[in-house]
Write a protein that holds these residues in place. Structure first.
Motif, PDB file in Angstrom:
ATOM      1  N   ALA A   1       0.848  -1.196   0.000  1.00  0.00           N
ATOM      2  CA  ALA A   1       0.000   0.000   0.000  1.00  0.00           C
ATOM      3  C   ALA A   1       0.877   1.237   0.000  1.00  0.00           C
ATOM      4  O   ALA A   1       2.013   1.209   0.451  1.00  0.00           O
ATOM      5  N   LEU A   2       0.318   2.334  -0.536  1.00  0.00           N
ATOM      6  CA  LEU A   2       1.028   3.621  -0.558  1.00  0.00           C
ATOM      7  C   LEU A   2       0.378   4.518   0.474  1.00  0.00           C
ATOM      8  O   LEU A   2      -0.757   4.934   0.281  1.00  0.00           O
ATOM      9  N   LYS A   3       1.086   4.803   1.566  1.00  0.00           N
ATOM     10  CA  LYS A   3       0.514   5.666   2.604  1.00  0.00           C
ATOM     11  C   LYS A   3      -0.941   5.286   2.907  1.00  0.00           C
ATOM     12  O   LYS A   3      -1.838   6.111   2.955  1.00  0.00           O
ATOM     13  N   GLY A   4      -1.167   3.985   3.020  1.00  0.00           N
ATOM     14  CA  GLY A   4      -2.520   3.535   3.365  1.00  0.00           C
ATOM     15  C   GLY A   4      -3.466   3.377   2.185  1.00  0.00           C
ATOM     16  O   GLY A   4      -4.609   2.965   2.349  1.00  0.00           O
ATOM     17  N   TRP A   5      -2.993   3.710   0.944  1.00  0.00           N
ATOM     18  CA  TRP A   5      -3.849   3.560  -0.226  1.00  0.00           C
ATOM     19  C   TRP A   5      -3.576   2.207  -0.872  1.00  0.00           C
ATOM     20  O   TRP A   5      -2.451   1.911  -1.248  1.00  0.00           O
ATOM     21  N   SER A   6      -4.628   1.410  -1.026  1.00  0.00           N
ATOM     22  CA  SER A   6      -4.461   0.095  -1.626  1.00  0.00           C
ATOM     23  C   SER A   6      -4.302   0.208  -3.141  1.00  0.00           C
ATOM     24  O   SER A   6      -4.617   1.242  -3.735  1.00  0.00           O
ATOM     25  N   PHE A   7      -3.814  -0.863  -3.762  1.00  0.00           N
ATOM     26  CA  PHE A   7      -3.672  -0.913  -5.214  1.00  0.00           C
ATOM     27  C   PHE A   7      -4.998  -0.575  -5.895  1.00  0.00           C
ATOM     28  O   PHE A   7      -5.056   0.228  -6.826  1.00  0.00           O
TER      29      PHE A   7
ATOM     30  N   ARG B   1      -2.192  11.740 -10.603  1.00  0.00           N
ATOM     31  CA  ARG B   1      -2.976  10.505 -10.627  1.00  0.00           C
ATOM     32  C   ARG B   1      -2.774   9.672  -9.371  1.00  0.00           C
ATOM     33  O   ARG B   1      -3.473   8.696  -9.163  1.00  0.00           O
ATOM     34  N   TYR B   2      -1.782  10.047  -8.576  1.00  0.00           N
ATOM     35  CA  TYR B   2      -1.532   9.313  -7.336  1.00  0.00           C
ATOM     36  C   TYR B   2      -2.193  10.057  -6.189  1.00  0.00           C
ATOM     37  O   TYR B   2      -2.451  11.256  -6.283  1.00  0.00           O
ATOM     38  N   PRO B   3      -2.458   9.333  -5.098  1.00  0.00           N
ATOM     39  CA  PRO B   3      -3.052  10.011  -3.940  1.00  0.00           C
ATOM     40  C   PRO B   3      -2.162  11.166  -3.491  1.00  0.00           C
ATOM     41  O   PRO B   3      -0.949  11.014  -3.363  1.00  0.00           O
ATOM     42  N   LEU B   4      -2.781  12.293  -3.262  1.00  0.00           N
ATOM     43  CA  LEU B   4      -2.050  13.513  -2.944  1.00  0.00           C
ATOM     44  C   LEU B   4      -1.240  13.365  -1.657  1.00  0.00           C
ATOM     45  O   LEU B   4      -0.183  13.972  -1.490  1.00  0.00           O
ATOM     46  N   THR B   5      -1.760  12.521  -0.739  1.00  0.00           N
ATOM     47  CA  THR B   5      -1.138  12.419   0.588  1.00  0.00           C
ATOM     48  C   THR B   5       0.250  11.787   0.543  1.00  0.00           C
ATOM     49  O   THR B   5       0.985  11.866   1.513  1.00  0.00           O
ATOM     50  N   ILE B   6       0.623  11.176  -0.598  1.00  0.00           N
ATOM     51  CA  ILE B   6       1.966  10.595  -0.652  1.00  0.00           C
ATOM     52  C   ILE B   6       3.028  11.668  -0.861  1.00  0.00           C
ATOM     53  O   ILE B   6       4.213  11.419  -0.737  1.00  0.00           O
ATOM     54  N   TYR B   7       2.606  12.886  -1.215  1.00  0.00           N
ATOM     55  CA  TYR B   7       3.561  13.970  -1.463  1.00  0.00           C
ATOM     56  C   TYR B   7       3.737  14.828  -0.219  1.00  0.00           C
ATOM     57  O   TYR B   7       2.906  14.826   0.685  1.00  0.00           O
TER      58      TYR B   7
ATOM     59  N   LYS C   1       4.068  18.511   1.892  1.00  0.00           N
ATOM     60  CA  LYS C   1       3.120  19.635   1.996  1.00  0.00           C
ATOM     61  C   LYS C   1       3.228  20.608   0.832  1.00  0.00           C
ATOM     62  O   LYS C   1       2.222  21.046   0.264  1.00  0.00           O
ATOM     63  N   GLY C   2       4.496  20.935   0.488  1.00  0.00           N
ATOM     64  CA  GLY C   2       4.717  21.925  -0.577  1.00  0.00           C
ATOM     65  C   GLY C   2       4.084  21.496  -1.886  1.00  0.00           C
ATOM     66  O   GLY C   2       3.344  22.258  -2.521  1.00  0.00           O
ATOM     67  N   VAL C   3       4.344  20.237  -2.252  1.00  0.00           N
ATOM     68  CA  VAL C   3       3.791  19.721  -3.506  1.00  0.00           C
ATOM     69  C   VAL C   3       2.265  19.699  -3.444  1.00  0.00           C
ATOM     70  O   VAL C   3       1.576  20.047  -4.402  1.00  0.00           O
ATOM     71  N   GLN C   4       1.743  19.313  -2.256  1.00  0.00           N
ATOM     72  CA  GLN C   4       0.281  19.272  -2.088  1.00  0.00           C
ATOM     73  C   GLN C   4      -0.341  20.641  -2.350  1.00  0.00           C
ATOM     74  O   GLN C   4      -1.322  20.762  -3.097  1.00  0.00           O
ATOM     75  N   ILE C   5       0.259  21.664  -1.729  1.00  0.00           N
ATOM     76  CA  ILE C   5      -0.281  23.018  -1.895  1.00  0.00           C
ATOM     77  C   ILE C   5      -0.178  23.460  -3.347  1.00  0.00           C
ATOM     78  O   ILE C   5      -1.116  24.017  -3.935  1.00  0.00           O
TER      79      ILE C   5
ATOM     80  N   VAL D   1      -8.254  17.272 -10.559  1.00  0.00           N
ATOM     81  CA  VAL D   1      -8.714  16.584 -11.767  1.00  0.00           C
ATOM     82  C   VAL D   1      -8.826  15.075 -11.559  1.00  0.00           C
ATOM     83  O   VAL D   1      -9.409  14.391 -12.386  1.00  0.00           O
ATOM     84  N   ALA D   2      -8.256  14.549 -10.467  1.00  0.00           N
ATOM     85  CA  ALA D   2      -8.358  13.103 -10.276  1.00  0.00           C
ATOM     86  C   ALA D   2      -8.515  12.761  -8.787  1.00  0.00           C
ATOM     87  O   ALA D   2      -9.564  12.304  -8.356  1.00  0.00           O
ATOM     88  N   TYR D   3      -7.450  13.049  -8.047  1.00  0.00           N
ATOM     89  CA  TYR D   3      -7.443  12.594  -6.661  1.00  0.00           C
ATOM     90  C   TYR D   3      -8.603  13.179  -5.841  1.00  0.00           C
ATOM     91  O   TYR D   3      -9.379  12.417  -5.251  1.00  0.00           O
ATOM     92  N   MET D   4      -8.707  14.512  -5.806  1.00  0.00           N
ATOM     93  CA  MET D   4      -9.726  15.132  -4.956  1.00  0.00           C
ATOM     94  C   MET D   4     -11.142  14.649  -5.289  1.00  0.00           C
ATOM     95  O   MET D   4     -11.857  14.186  -4.400  1.00  0.00           O
ATOM     96  N   PRO D   5     -11.579  14.741  -6.562  1.00  0.00           N
ATOM     97  CA  PRO D   5     -12.940  14.263  -6.838  1.00  0.00           C
ATOM     98  C   PRO D   5     -13.087  12.746  -6.612  1.00  0.00           C
ATOM     99  O   PRO D   5     -14.134  12.300  -6.143  1.00  0.00           O
TER     100      PRO D   5
END
Lengths: 276, 347
Positions: A66-72, A205-211, A213-217, A228-232
């Protein structure tokens, strides 16, 4: 002799212009279907590209569970979702990429300005990229597969939300690239910005939480590809709090869409005052 | 009659950035660009009545296209005003464009990949042309332009002449009040040019459209326009009838005489000494007898009959030809000398 000024309601005008856009689309579809081989080659190329991307995901998750708790499956779902707005956008985006050359340098914008139809609508609809349809199709397939694996309970409300979120996300794509395109009203340097920006989409296309803070913002507020993908998509695969954030997507679309329209209009005004 | 188009003190400035030479120059350009102002259209005023077909002529870079762009609403003027039937093109563009048709000879207004008929159908939709009217118009266009034979070809497969015929039809489909033609015969062969001109005459008669025509081919102007506006360096040099321009005092007619027997030029000139006539140089010296002699004269001073009478009193004539000044020469003279014609003869 007096010439009539056409005063129609916004609604009537919108209806007329929508009719024209649909007519453009029908024409184009007809034309493309005449080249069936092209269509099949496009589909093949798309299948291949998307297959490679899926394989990458597969390889990645064969090493880590899993990636930071996100399953495949969740990541797969987000990936599938990302293809839907991208497909919608790709359908109409082709003339944005070649705007500087085709419309400004070759002077096609003059022709566009001579017709009683919204100039942007004309530019977007004068050519369609049919590979957008492939992405729509494949994205839907991947999403349905992932949703099945995740055993998501999808109700009518979810479908409705999907039908709002996907076009909103497409508007966000379009807004970003419209702003990039509008730069060519000021600078002859053609579209050098578009390819690197297009590449950023991959990160989204990847869950934002793997990045960090700076990249997230950055991805949420500067180059808003988080939307366009993760949030919705978190409406379907996120926790309760993330789900609420997902519903902000249309608002972001309106904000960035408005901003992009302002930049575009300013560019058009500049063109009208400086010419080509 | 109230004019359809009123142009008042129209001016357009462009701001150009000059590039310095060399790499170092390029770096300086980044920091401090060299800006220069170019006045493309300079205080231009004119009016055009409904139904007129007016030629708008000028050399490359004279300001023709810039004027046309302001008249069609693509460009906003720096100062001055354009009104067409009460509308201001660059302010009410979407309303205005329904009333005008535009043909650029250099590039098509149609969709490159679509079959011609599909382009027309799209235009029908855009301009909301009722079906019955659409059919009437298409019949009219086909009679005059014969477009039916390639209606189902994509535009990119048409020859230049065919494409121009389609462009003309497309520009008139929605029955515009004003038709702007920018170099409509450029690149066409003689027959195709003739077709285009014939069609324009018919279209003006039958549809009553007002036409503004820019062209390099002055034959277009001679055959189509009674009135011309000549622009140079952004300023109007002449605005009036083509005929008047030609009959102006500085523009000389040429009367060539073929005599029955060779006569020395000096002898012939003596016979016409009392007339305001200049003789074009004949090959050979003044004393060598030749058959052909050409006289240059101005309509305002004398006429061909008087000269002929003087010549016939002393010599026998076999043949003669009277040539109007070529419009090219007249226009060239205006570029060179302005409107006051110089007294010397045309060669």
């Amino acid at each position: 002799m007096q010439l009539a000024e056409y005063r129609t309601s916004r609604w009537q005008d919108l209806r007329r212009q929508t009719g024209i856009v649909l007519a453009y689309f029908a024409q184009f579809l007809k034309m493309r279907l005449a080249y069936r081989v092209d269509f099949l080659v496009d589909l093949g190329a798309n299948l291949f590209a998307i297959g490679v991307q899926l394989a990458t995901l597969g390889v990645l998750f064969s090493k880590v569970p899993a990636l930071k708790g996100w399953s495949f499956e969740s990541v797969l779902f987000i990936y599938g979702f990302s293809l839907l707005p991208l497909g919608l956008f790709n359908l109409i985006s082709i003339n944005l990429y070649r705007f500087a050359e085709r419309y400004i340098a070759e002077g096609n914008l003059d022709r566009v300005l001579l017709r009683p139809v919204n100039p942007l609508a004309q530019v977007l609809c004068e050519s369609f990229n049919m590979s957008g349809l492939n992405e729509l199709l494949l994205g839907t397939g991947v999403m349905i597969y992932a949703a099945n694996q995740l055993e998501l309970a999808v109700g009518p409300l979810d479908i409705l939300v999907l039908l709002v979120l996907v076009p909103s996300a497409a508007v966000i794509y379009a807004s970003v690239f419209l702003m990039v395109t509008a730069v060519s009203f000021w600078h002859e340097d053609r579209m050098g910005l578009a390819p690197p920006i297009y590449n950023v989409i991959r990160f989204a296309r990847y869950p934002l939480t793997i990045y960090g803070k700076g990249v997230q913002i950055f991805l949420m507020f500067v180059l808003p590809f988080a939307w366009v993908a993760y949030m919705p998509a978190t409406w379907f695969v996120g926790d309760a709090e993330q789900t609420r954030w997902a519903l902000l997507t249309p608002l972001v679309a309106v904000l960035f869409g408005g901003l992009a329209m302002m930049v575009w209009r300013a560019g058009l005004r500049r063109y009208e005052s400086t010419g080509n | 009659m109230a004019p359809l188009i009123t142009v008042q003190r129209l001016t357009k400035d462009y701001h150009l950035t000059d590039r310095r030479e060399g790499v170092l120059g390029g770096m300086v350009d980044l920091v401090r660009p060299q800006k220069r102002m170019l006045r493309a259209v300079d205080d231009v005023s004119f009016t055009i009545d409904p139904g007129e077909m007016v030629g708008y002529i000028g050399a490359n870079g004279a300001g023709k296209s810039t004027t046309i762009k302001m008249l069609t609403g693509i460009l906003t003027p720096t100062s001055g005003e354009v009104r067409v039937g009460g509308l201001v093109p660059y302010r009410q563009r979407q309303s205005y464009t329904r009333h005008i048709g535009v043909v650029f000879g250099q590039r098509t207004q149609l969709w490159w990949d679509l079959a011609v008929v599909e382009s027309f159908r799209l235009l029908q939709r855009i301009y909301e042309v009722p079906e019955a009217r659409y059919r009437e118009q298409m019949t009219f266009f086909n009679e005059l332009l014969g477009i039916d034979e390639f209606l189902h070809q994509p535009v990119r497969k048409l020859s230049l002449g065919q494409r121009m015929r389609c462009d003309l039809a497309a520009a008139l489909l929605h029955e515009p009040r004003v038709l702007f033609l920018d170099e409509p015969t450029i690149g066409l062969d003689v027959v195709a040019k003739e077709n285009v001109r014939g069609f324009l005459r018919q279209a003006r008669e039958q549809l009553g459209v007002t036409v503004i025509l820019t062209t390099h081919d002055l034959t277009d102007i001679e055959q189509l326009c009674r009135r011309i506006i000549i622009i140079d360096h952004g300023k109007v040099m002449y605005n009036g009838l083509l005929e008047d321009l030609r009959r102006g005092p500085g523009h000389k007619l040429r009367l060539c005489l073929d005599l029955a027997e060779p006569v020395a030029p000096a002898e012939l000139q003596a016979a016409c000494a009392h007339l305001p006539v200049e003789w074009a140089e004949t090959e050979g010296a003044d004393r060598t007898p030749v058959l052909r002699h050409c006289a240059l004269f101005s309509r305002s001073e004398t006429n061909a009959a008087t000269i002929l009478a003087a010549v016939l009193a002393a010599h026998r004539l076999r043949d003669m030809a009277l040539t109007e000044p070529a419009i090219e020469d007249v226009v060239r003279r205006i570029y060179r000398e302005g409107l006051v014609p110089a007294p010397e003869a045309l060669g």
